[in-house]
Design an enzyme around this catalytic site. Structure first.
Site, PDB file in Angstrom:
ATOM      1  N   LYS A 267       0.839  -1.200   0.000  1.00 54.85           N
ATOM      2  CA  LYS A 267       0.000   0.000   0.000  1.00 54.85           C
ATOM      3  C   LYS A 267       0.876   1.254   0.000  1.00 54.85           C
ATOM      4  O   LYS A 267       0.666   2.172  -0.801  1.00 54.85           O
ATOM      5  CB  LYS A 267      -0.902  -0.018   1.243  1.00 54.85           C
ATOM      6  CG  LYS A 267      -2.044   0.975   1.205  1.00 54.85           C
ATOM      7  CD  LYS A 267      -2.830   0.967   2.522  1.00 54.85           C
ATOM      8  CE  LYS A 267      -3.673  -0.291   2.672  1.00 54.85           C
ATOM      9  NZ  LYS A 267      -4.291  -0.393   4.009  1.00 54.85           N
TER      10      LYS A 267
ATOM     11  N   ARG B 148      -2.750   3.587   8.699  1.00 56.02           N
ATOM     12  CA  ARG B 148      -3.130   2.398   7.925  1.00 56.02           C
ATOM     13  C   ARG B 148      -1.978   1.416   7.863  1.00 56.02           C
ATOM     14  O   ARG B 148      -0.831   1.804   7.739  1.00 56.02           O
ATOM     15  CB  ARG B 148      -3.487   2.801   6.486  1.00 56.02           C
ATOM     16  CG  ARG B 148      -4.293   4.068   6.415  1.00 56.02           C
ATOM     17  CD  ARG B 148      -4.343   4.618   5.001  1.00 56.02           C
ATOM     18  NE  ARG B 148      -5.037   3.743   4.087  1.00 56.02           N
ATOM     19  CZ  ARG B 148      -5.146   3.994   2.779  1.00 56.02           C
ATOM     20  NH1 ARG B 148      -4.572   5.069   2.266  1.00 56.02           N
ATOM     21  NH2 ARG B 148      -5.794   3.162   2.004  1.00 56.02           N
TER      22      ARG B 148
ATOM     23  N   GLY C  57      -8.137  -6.826   4.594  1.00 57.51           N
ATOM     24  CA  GLY C  57      -8.903  -6.794   5.839  1.00 57.51           C
ATOM     25  C   GLY C  57      -8.237  -7.521   6.994  1.00 57.51           C
ATOM     26  O   GLY C  57      -8.854  -7.725   8.030  1.00 57.51           O
TER      27      GLY C  57
ATOM     28  N   MET D 228      -5.498  -6.611   8.700  1.00 55.38           N
ATOM     29  CA  MET D 228      -5.016  -5.723   9.755  1.00 55.38           C
ATOM     30  C   MET D 228      -5.861  -4.451   9.690  1.00 55.38           C
ATOM     31  O   MET D 228      -6.582  -4.235   8.734  1.00 55.38           O
ATOM     32  CB  MET D 228      -3.530  -5.441   9.560  1.00 55.38           C
ATOM     33  CG  MET D 228      -2.700  -6.687   9.824  1.00 55.38           C
ATOM     34  SD  MET D 228      -0.970  -6.476   9.469  1.00 55.38           S
ATOM     35  CE  MET D 228      -0.987  -6.232   7.720  1.00 55.38           C
TER      36      MET D 228
ATOM     37  N   ARG E 228      -3.815  -1.427  -6.002  1.00 60.04           N
ATOM     38  CA  ARG E 228      -3.016  -2.661  -5.994  1.00 60.04           C
ATOM     39  C   ARG E 228      -3.449  -3.483  -7.195  1.00 60.04           C
ATOM     40  O   ARG E 228      -4.508  -3.213  -7.783  1.00 60.04           O
ATOM     41  CB  ARG E 228      -3.235  -3.438  -4.702  1.00 60.04           C
ATOM     42  CG  ARG E 228      -4.684  -3.828  -4.499  1.00 60.04           C
ATOM     43  CD  ARG E 228      -4.870  -4.601  -3.196  1.00 60.04           C
ATOM     44  NE  ARG E 228      -6.297  -4.721  -2.925  1.00 60.04           N
ATOM     45  CZ  ARG E 228      -6.848  -4.574  -1.736  1.00 60.04           C
ATOM     46  NH1 ARG E 228      -6.110  -4.255  -0.702  1.00 60.04           N
ATOM     47  NH2 ARG E 228      -8.141  -4.729  -1.565  1.00 60.04           N
TER      48      ARG E 228
ATOM     49  N   HIS F 186     -16.365  -7.669   2.215  1.00 63.73           N
ATOM     50  CA  HIS F 186     -15.360  -8.639   2.657  1.00 63.73           C
ATOM     51  C   HIS F 186     -15.611 -10.025   2.049  1.00 63.73           C
ATOM     52  O   HIS F 186     -14.714 -10.650   1.491  1.00 63.73           O
ATOM     53  CB  HIS F 186     -15.379  -8.715   4.184  1.00 63.73           C
ATOM     54  CG  HIS F 186     -14.462  -9.752   4.751  1.00 63.73           C
ATOM     55  ND1 HIS F 186     -14.908 -11.009   5.094  1.00 63.73           N
ATOM     56  CD2 HIS F 186     -13.131  -9.744   4.997  1.00 63.73           C
ATOM     57  CE1 HIS F 186     -13.880 -11.713   5.546  1.00 63.73           C
ATOM     58  NE2 HIS F 186     -12.795 -10.958   5.509  1.00 63.73           N
TER      59      HIS F 186
ATOM     60  N   SER G 267      10.392 -43.227 -17.999  1.00 62.07           N
ATOM     61  CA  SER G 267       9.282 -42.469 -17.424  1.00 62.07           C
ATOM     62  C   SER G 267       9.354 -42.616 -15.912  1.00 62.07           C
ATOM     63  O   SER G 267       9.228 -43.712 -15.379  1.00 62.07           O
ATOM     64  CB  SER G 267       7.945 -43.008 -17.949  1.00 62.07           C
ATOM     65  OG  SER G 267       6.885 -42.353 -17.293  1.00 62.07           O
TER      66      SER G 267
ATOM     67  N   CYS H 161       5.410 -39.377 -14.981  1.00 59.23           N
ATOM     68  CA  CYS H 161       3.972 -39.564 -14.885  1.00 59.23           C
ATOM     69  C   CYS H 161       3.681 -39.675 -13.394  1.00 59.23           C
ATOM     70  O   CYS H 161       4.588 -39.756 -12.589  1.00 59.23           O
ATOM     71  CB  CYS H 161       3.516 -40.794 -15.648  1.00 59.23           C
ATOM     72  SG  CYS H 161       4.287 -42.321 -15.114  1.00 59.23           S
TER      73      CYS H 161
ATOM     74  N   TYR I 268       9.129 -34.454 -21.122  1.00 57.50           N
ATOM     75  CA  TYR I 268       7.678 -34.330 -21.045  1.00 57.50           C
ATOM     76  C   TYR I 268       7.163 -34.579 -19.639  1.00 57.50           C
ATOM     77  O   TYR I 268       7.849 -35.154 -18.795  1.00 57.50           O
ATOM     78  CB  TYR I 268       6.992 -35.279 -22.038  1.00 57.50           C
ATOM     79  CG  TYR I 268       7.071 -36.745 -21.672  1.00 57.50           C
ATOM     80  CD1 TYR I 268       6.075 -37.340 -20.889  1.00 57.50           C
ATOM     81  CD2 TYR I 268       8.119 -37.542 -22.118  1.00 57.50           C
ATOM     82  CE1 TYR I 268       6.136 -38.681 -20.550  1.00 57.50           C
ATOM     83  CE2 TYR I 268       8.183 -38.887 -21.783  1.00 57.50           C
ATOM     84  CZ  TYR I 268       7.196 -39.448 -20.988  1.00 57.50           C
ATOM     85  OH  TYR I 268       7.258 -40.773 -20.649  1.00 57.50           O
TER      86      TYR I 268
HETATM   87  P1  ADP Z   1      -7.652  -1.812   4.035  1.00 52.63           P
HETATM   88  O1  ADP Z   1      -6.267  -2.313   3.841  1.00 52.63           O
HETATM   89  O2  ADP Z   1      -8.456  -2.648   4.948  1.00 52.63           O
HETATM   90  O3  ADP Z   1      -8.320  -1.485   2.737  1.00 52.63           O
HETATM   91  P2  ADP Z   1      -7.252   1.015   4.323  1.00 52.63           P
HETATM   92  O4  ADP Z   1      -6.064   1.528   5.033  1.00 52.63           O
HETATM   93  O5  ADP Z   1      -7.205   1.098   2.869  1.00 52.63           O
HETATM   94  O6  ADP Z   1      -7.504  -0.449   4.838  1.00 52.63           O
HETATM   95  O7  ADP Z   1      -8.460   1.832   4.902  1.00 52.63           O
HETATM   96  C1  ADP Z   1      -9.748   1.411   5.243  1.00 52.63           C
HETATM   97  C2  ADP Z   1     -10.752   2.384   4.662  1.00 52.63           C
HETATM   98  O8  ADP Z   1     -10.495   3.720   5.083  1.00 52.63           O
HETATM   99  C3  ADP Z   1     -10.699   2.425   3.164  1.00 52.63           C
HETATM  100  O9  ADP Z   1     -11.995   2.523   2.655  1.00 52.63           O
HETATM  101  C4  ADP Z   1      -9.913   3.648   2.852  1.00 52.63           C
HETATM  102  O10 ADP Z   1     -10.246   4.196   1.605  1.00 52.63           O
HETATM  103  C5  ADP Z   1     -10.332   4.574   3.982  1.00 52.63           C
HETATM  104  N1  ADP Z   1      -9.271   5.541   4.257  1.00 52.63           N
HETATM  105  C6  ADP Z   1      -8.016   5.263   4.637  1.00 52.63           C
HETATM  106  N2  ADP Z   1      -7.301   6.378   4.756  1.00 52.63           N
HETATM  107  C7  ADP Z   1      -8.116   7.401   4.446  1.00 52.63           C
HETATM  108  C8  ADP Z   1      -7.951   8.803   4.367  1.00 52.63           C
HETATM  109  N3  ADP Z   1      -6.783   9.379   4.631  1.00 52.63           N
HETATM  110  N4  ADP Z   1      -8.998   9.540   4.009  1.00 52.63           N
HETATM  111  C9  ADP Z   1     -10.181   8.952   3.742  1.00 52.63           C
HETATM  112  N5  ADP Z   1     -10.416   7.640   3.801  1.00 52.63           N
HETATM  113  C10 ADP Z   1      -9.388   6.864   4.140  1.00 52.63           C
HETATM  114 MG    MG Z   2      -7.903  -0.295   1.474  1.00 50.73          MG
END
Ligand code: ADP
Ligand code: MG
Ligand code: MG
Length: 916
Positions: free
Chosen positions: A22, A93, A102, A104, A339, A456, A805, A873, A893
């Site tokens: 990220k 984050r 989801g 962490m 990503r 999720h 084989s 095989c 093969y």
């Molecule tokens: P995950 O890895 O679970 O997607 P994120 O870090 O991307 O976690 O964040 C969870 C939610 O919070 C996401 O919907 C993301 O877009 C939102 N979010 C994270 N940082 C910001 C920010 N600076 N401003 C607005 N929304 C945010």
């Molecule tokens: Mg996210």
């Protein structure tokens, strides 16, 4: 001084190990000029340092470097962190090198306290907004940094909501939300024994540590174990600090998640969902059902246009489908994350072929971006279109494929029924959370009543390639009672349901499924794979039907035909038994004479089906007692027959007695003879003979006993019959002008003398068939290499064989001296768990041991015969990692079961490209 912190403007977008996926992408997007809110990344190195330190301390310089970066953010935004007039708010984050959706947690709106809250309200002129942001922050911080359970917050929240008589969160007023904030703050104090921290830097430090800690949390650890994520792949999480932007600032604001192409079909069109006036987590949590992205064209046309530009820039930069998060704050579009998109196999294949067409990527990239194992998904069953069934509910088609199973309503039950008891289950939930993950693993498919295609449940199911229907609103789940109402009808745990993740339909009962057809795109892609691959992919196929299926899957020959499967067919088994129980060579020959034309026609059909591709036939391999019933069974039969004989004789006595009594002698009054005693005696005799045979053939260790070539040498007439059948079948095909390439191979060979023996049969029979048919025959003669001595004697075997084989199933057993069944049932799981052995060698080819033997055998074989053709095989032949090994080792093969053939074709291309 060590640098622990990098601004988005300076971090290296390629260094995911250091910055996490990220973080690296936030840096990269910032640097190519996309609109990312300002922020910075704290490295995974800081995380590892922290986790390793004795009493969980951050490296000394970290908070200093963080403060420097915060000053930069203040400068960039014109706001102040902790400033009561114009506060700067950030999100904290997580993000490691590999995406773990989801797994962490993220804290939003950090920097709010009783004072900055007031500033935020003045700045936005929106008290409702301010309290809403505050209550979210208290809850997220309370949960993530201090471990207060969500339920406690949720309960307070629901209480206020009910008292206010509103059904949706958006219906809450500023006062309601203020009350919630107060309750949350009290809850925080009661639960932690301390007041909510007012100092934003304290908030920040606690949050950073919490994110670092989450790397070792149960959820994250389980996830890494399940997906075999090793420290070499991802080690520690980075922390991303990012200026908050708000999608909940009114109707000119929104938040959403999108894929640059449709992840379910691959269609080249923006795909996603958004919510007006909402924060990002609302979409992911499935709290409100979002709108499809197409709607934005009408609702916010200018934003839709900007989003289209963003989409194109992402794809042309990353040259890969992107899964991205965006937020619109009062008419300004921000990109918050991107990503590589996880797509299902059909979508990967289609987009690969289309991106090559668009000139975005080349063929190599098109092949390499697809994980060969994922192709198996495309071979998933679909619902039989000919079956008319009324869906009882409809949701969103969140992950394609059809699944049938018993309904279960929580993840623990799913795990128990599915994994422990081995039943097929469908996990039915209102919505799913990361803690349900073990239920996903155990289920055939997932059904939820809330949430969208980016919820999720949908994301995780797609990642696993499991069918999922999400947001089927007609369903009400009662977890306590283990039941659900679907369109008013009761479904109990254990009731069978069917879901179709391709169209979102839900059905009661089991709907039959059918195998899917190959798409044009798949054929295209696989033909590119065949072009680059060096290894030839063949199939294991025992019958003409298997062979046509193998052809459909693109096999370029048959690498293993197990003749025993032919012996087992119902019309043949009696003849085979007759052959086995024969007391004299003549009797045996009589049975074999009846088998010969049957085998010949089997082989002819195989050759015809596969012409002009090679067909490799293995002479009889298993111990012959496998064709006879078991000893217990026979004893039981004999006992029953004895009883029957007595009863029938008793009936005869009775009938005689009755005649005496009545003094009559009329035929029609005789008690009918149901069964002829002579017949019973005949049956008894046969069974007794079989029992004698079974006893005579009993072996202590049948797998190491009288089988394979040993059998062929002690009962030469069996191998002779098979060899004759192969050669006559070839002659018949050649006579018809067909190009055929038969090869026969001898199993269980340990010495060249054995090969010499069997080869002599072949040479004699070949001469006689050639003479009689007037056709020149080409059948090649090879040996299986599946015992250790064969590897050691490979040079002398190569003098007598045209090809090798490797039978890696037996060779693995022989190398380890493990019998597979005993190993897998008794000690292997424990060995694997404790990493005494990393993998199950019957699944993953053991390169260091078995592989080493193979390399030696091949080397010695080719010293004698440089053009010796070598293949594998057995199950390993279809596994990408083993195929990679075969490429490196220089095999010619691989042969695997028909449905694995497409996987193997792609894997063979990967093996070539990755080992250039
Ligand atoms: P995950 O890895 O679970 O997607 P994120 O870090 O991307 O976690 O964040 C969870 C939610 O919070 C996401 O919907 C993301 O877009 C939102 N979010 C994270 N940082 C910001 C920010 N600076 N401003 C607005 N929304 C945010
Ligand atoms: Mg996210
Ligand atoms: Mg074998």
């Amino acid at each position: 001084m060590k640098k622990w912190v990098y601004a988005f403007t300076e971090g290296d977008g390629k260094n995911k190990k250091l910055l996490g996926g990220k973080g690296a992408n936030l840096c990269e997007m910032t640097q190519i000029g996309l609109n990312v809110p300002p922020g910075f990344v704290i490295t995974t190195e800081a995380c590892l340092y922290y986790l390793d330190s004795a009493d969980h301390d951050l490296p000394a310089e970290v908070m200093g470097q963080v403060r420097e970066q915060m000053l930069q953010l203040e400068r960039a935004t014109g706001k102040g962190f902790g400033n009561a007039e114009n506060p700067l708010l950030v999100s904290v984050r997580s993000g490691s090198a590999l995406s773990m959706p989801g797994m962490m947690d993220t804290i939003l709106n950090l920097g709010l306290n009783s004072q900055t809250l007031q500033g935020e309200i003045v700045q936005t002129g929106d008290a409702r907004f301010g309290y809403d942001a505050y209550r979210r922050f208290i809850q997220l911080f309370g949960k993530i940094a201090m471990g207060i359970p969500d339920d406690l917050f949720d309960a307070e929240f629901e209480m206020v909501k009910q008292a206010a008589r509103v059904s949706e969160d958006v219906g809450l007023s500023a006062d309601n939300l203020q009350e919630i904030c107060d309750l949350f703050l009290q809850l925080f104090q009661a639960h932690t024994g301390r007041p909510f921290p007012e100092d934003p830097y304290e908030q920040l430090e606690l949050s950073i540590k919490a994110v670092f800690n989450s790397w070792m949390g149960k959820r994250a650890v389980d996830y890494r174990r399940e997906f075999n994520i090793t420290p070499a792949m991802a080690n520690g999480t980075a922390v991303n600090i990012c200026t908050m932007v708000f999608g909940n600032r009114g109707n000119d604001s929104a938040t959403g998640v999108a894929f640059t192409r449709n992840p379910g079909t691959g269609e080249n069109r923006l795909f996603g969902e958004y919510l007006v006036n909402a924060q990002g987590e609302d979409v992911v949590a499935g709290i409100r059902t979002p709108k499809p992205i197409d709607k934005m064209d009408v609702e916010m046309p200018e934003m839709a246009r900007q989003l289209a530009v963003l989409r194109n820039r992402l794809e042309s930069h990353y040259k890969e489908i992107q899964d991205f998060e965006f937020t619109i704050e009062r008419g300004t579009l921000y990109c918050l994350q991107t990503r590589n998109g996880k797509m299902n196999a059909p979508a990967m294949v289609r987009s690969s072929v289309e991106m090559v067409g668009e000139g975005l990527i080349d063929r190599e990239r098109a092949l390499l971006r697809i994980n060969p194992d994922h192709l198996e998904q495309m071979l998933y069953p679909q619902l039989d279109r000919n079956v008319q069934a009324e869906p009882v509910a409809q949701g969103l088609p969140a992950s394609p494929g059809a699944a049938v199973g018993q309904a279960v309503f929580d993840a623990d039950r799913a795990e128990h029924l599915g994994r422990v008891l081995g039943m097929k289950v469908i996990l039915v939930r209102e919505e799913t959370k990361p803690e349900d993950i073990h239920g996903f693993f155990a289920a055939q498919g997932i059904l939820t009543s809330r949430g969208g295609k980016t919820s999720h449940a949908a994301v995780v199911a797609r990642g696993m390639g499991k069918p999922c229907v999400a947001g089927a609103e007609g369903i009400h789940v009662d977890v306590q009672k283990r039941e659900a109402y679907v369109s008013g009808q009761l479904v109990r745990e254990g009731d069978v349901i069917t879901i179709d993740g391709s169209n979102g339909n839900v059905y009661f009962g089991e709907i039959p499924t059918v195998e899917p057809e190959f798409s044009n795109e798949l054929n295209q892609l696989l033909s590119w794979a065949d072009d680059v691959a060096y290894l030839r992919v063949m199939a294991n196929a025992d019958t003409p039907e298997d062979a046509s299926r193998a052809l459909k899957f693109g096999a370029r020959g048959i690498g293993l035909c197990r003749t025993e499967r032919m012996f087992n067919a119902v019309d043949r088994l009696p003849i085979v038994i007759e052959m086995i129980v024969a007391e004299t060579a003549e009797q045996r020959q009589k049975a074999l004479d009846r088998l010969l034309p049957i085998q010949r026609s089997d082989f002819r059909q195989l050759f015809e089906t596969m012409s002009p591709l090679p067909v490799t036939i293995r002479l009889l391999d298993p111990p012959i007692h496998e064709f006879l019933p078991g000893e217990e069974q026979l004893k039981d039969d004999i006992e029953k027959l004895e009883h029957l004989k007595n009863s029938v004789q008793g009936l005869e006595v009775l009938s005689g007695a009755l005649m005496l009594l009545s003094q009559k002698n009329k035929k029609e009054e005789k008690i009918p003879e149901m069964v002829d005693v002579a017949l019973i005696e005949k049956a008894l005799e046969t069974k007794a003979l079989m029992l004698r045979k079974v006893r005579a053939l009993t072996e202590i260790n049948p797998m190491l006993g009288h089988r394979g070539v040993r059998l062929g040498i002690t009962y030469p007439e069996i191998y002779r019959m098979q060899i004759r059948a192969i050669l006559e079948a070839e002659a018949e095909c050649v006579a018809k002008g067909l190009e055929v390439h038969p090869q026969m191979m001898v199993p269980q060979v340990c010495s060249a003398e054995e090969l010499k023996w069997v080869r002599k049969y072949m040479d004699e029979i070949k001469a006689s068939v050639e003479q009689r048919s007037g056709q020149k025959l080409s059948c090649r003669f090879g040996t299986m290499i599946e015992v250790v001595r064969a590897c050691m004697r490979a040079d002398s075997l190569a003098r007598r064989a045209d090809f090798f084989s490797f039978g890696t199933n037996d060779l693995t057993q022989a190398t380890f001296s493990f019998s597979r069944e005993d190993a897998e049932n008794k000690f292997l799981p424990m060995y694997n768990q404790n990493e005494i052995l990393k993998d199950n060698p019957f699944e993953v080819l053991d390169e260091k041991g078995v592989g080493k033997l193979m390399q030696l055998a091949m080397q010695w074989g080719r010293e004698v015969k440089p053009d010796l053709s070598v293949g594998i095989c057995g199950e390993h032949g279809g596994h990408p990692a083993s195929i990679d090994f075969c490429q490196r080792a220089g095999l010619n093969y691989v042969s695997c079961s028909a449905p694995r053939v497409p996987v193997a074709r792609l894997a063979a291309a990967h093996a070539f490209l990755n080992n250039r």
